[in-house]
Design an enzyme around this catalytic site. Structure first.
Site, mmCIF file in Angstrom:
data_model
loop_
_atom_site.group_PDB
_atom_site.id
_atom_site.type_symbol
_atom_site.label_atom_id
_atom_site.label_comp_id
_atom_site.label_asym_id
_atom_site.label_seq_id
_atom_site.Cartn_x
_atom_site.Cartn_y
_atom_site.Cartn_z
ATOM 1 C CG HIS A 28 -0.302 -0.164 2.523
ATOM 2 N ND1 HIS A 28 0.524 0.772 3.080
ATOM 3 C CD2 HIS A 28 -0.341 -1.184 3.411
ATOM 4 C CE1 HIS A 28 0.960 0.355 4.242
ATOM 5 N NE2 HIS A 28 0.461 -0.850 4.470
HETATM 6 P P1 TYD Z 1 -2.071 -3.919 7.995
HETATM 7 O O1 TYD Z 1 -2.375 -2.563 7.425
HETATM 8 O O2 TYD Z 1 -2.654 -5.104 7.329
HETATM 9 O O3 TYD Z 1 -0.489 -4.089 8.108
HETATM 10 P P2 TYD Z 1 0.595 -4.130 6.925
HETATM 11 O O4 TYD Z 1 0.812 -2.715 6.503
HETATM 12 O O5 TYD Z 1 1.798 -4.707 7.544
HETATM 13 O O6 TYD Z 1 0.070 -5.000 5.822
HETATM 14 O O7 TYD Z 1 -2.501 -3.914 9.522
HETATM 15 C C1 TYD Z 1 -2.739 -5.098 10.235
HETATM 16 C C2 TYD Z 1 -3.833 -4.863 11.269
HETATM 17 O O8 TYD Z 1 -3.379 -3.968 12.275
HETATM 18 C C3 TYD Z 1 -5.085 -4.252 10.676
HETATM 19 O O9 TYD Z 1 -6.187 -4.876 11.289
HETATM 20 C C4 TYD Z 1 -5.025 -2.814 11.088
HETATM 21 C C5 TYD Z 1 -4.237 -2.846 12.378
HETATM 22 N N1 TYD Z 1 -3.414 -1.634 12.604
HETATM 23 C C6 TYD Z 1 -3.750 -0.786 13.627
HETATM 24 O O10 TYD Z 1 -4.752 -0.967 14.344
HETATM 25 N N2 TYD Z 1 -2.951 0.302 13.854
HETATM 26 C C7 TYD Z 1 -1.844 0.548 13.102
HETATM 27 O O11 TYD Z 1 -1.144 1.545 13.354
HETATM 28 C C8 TYD Z 1 -1.514 -0.352 12.018
HETATM 29 C C9 TYD Z 1 -0.312 -0.104 11.162
HETATM 30 C C10 TYD Z 1 -2.325 -1.436 11.816
#
Ligand code: TYD
Length: 135
Positions: free
Chosen positions: A49
């Protein structure tokens, strides 16, 4: 593509190492949020992303991982394998974190609170977004 790496000075002595990172001094923004990834399943790639506003510093504080950066025109891979090295990632940058060693702990310092509306999760949308901004 310009890769912005920060090297933080370890305060090493006979007891070991200590690294301090101060907002707006050692890194170019105010830290609103810290999160970290560990116990990453072997072979997994995370991220996929970009962001509209978020700036981040990634530090692999233990173990190693790789970061693929893609600004829509060029791609670069950065290896993070030192606990005192920080990779700056601007918004408008597609990123993939992968090749985590089993012991990897990837810590992220972020300039904004978690905000789903700041994410660009579709690659074609990302390409259109950077093009519309003339980047
Ligand atoms: P996700 O965006 O899938 O992580 P990556 O960028 O590594 O693919 O996030 C994983 C989960 O964590 C999702 O349910 C959202 C949550 N999350 C938070 O609650 N706060 C945060 O700061 C981040 C980065 C993720």
């Amino acid at each position: 593509m310009e890769i912005k790496m920060y090297t933080f000075e370890p305060h090493g002595d006979a007891r070991g190492q200590l690294v301090a990172v101060e907002a707006n001094k050692d890194i170019p923004f105010e830290v609103k949020r810290v999160y970290y990834m560990y116990d990453t399943t072997p072979g997994v790639a995370r991220g996929h992303h970009a962001h509209k506003a978020l700036e981040q510093i990634l530090i692999c504080v233990h173990g190693s991982c790789k970061i693929l950066l893609d600004n829509g025109k060029e791609k670069e891979t950065v290896v993070l394998d030192e606990p005192n090295k920080g990779l700056y990632i601007s918004s408008d940058m597609w990123r993939v974190m992968y090749d985590f060693s089993p012991d990897a702990v990837l810590m992220v310092m972020a300039s904004t609170y978690y905000e789903e509306s700041d994410y660009i999760r579709d690659y074609d949308e990302f390409l259109k977004y950077v093009e519309s901004r003339g980047e």
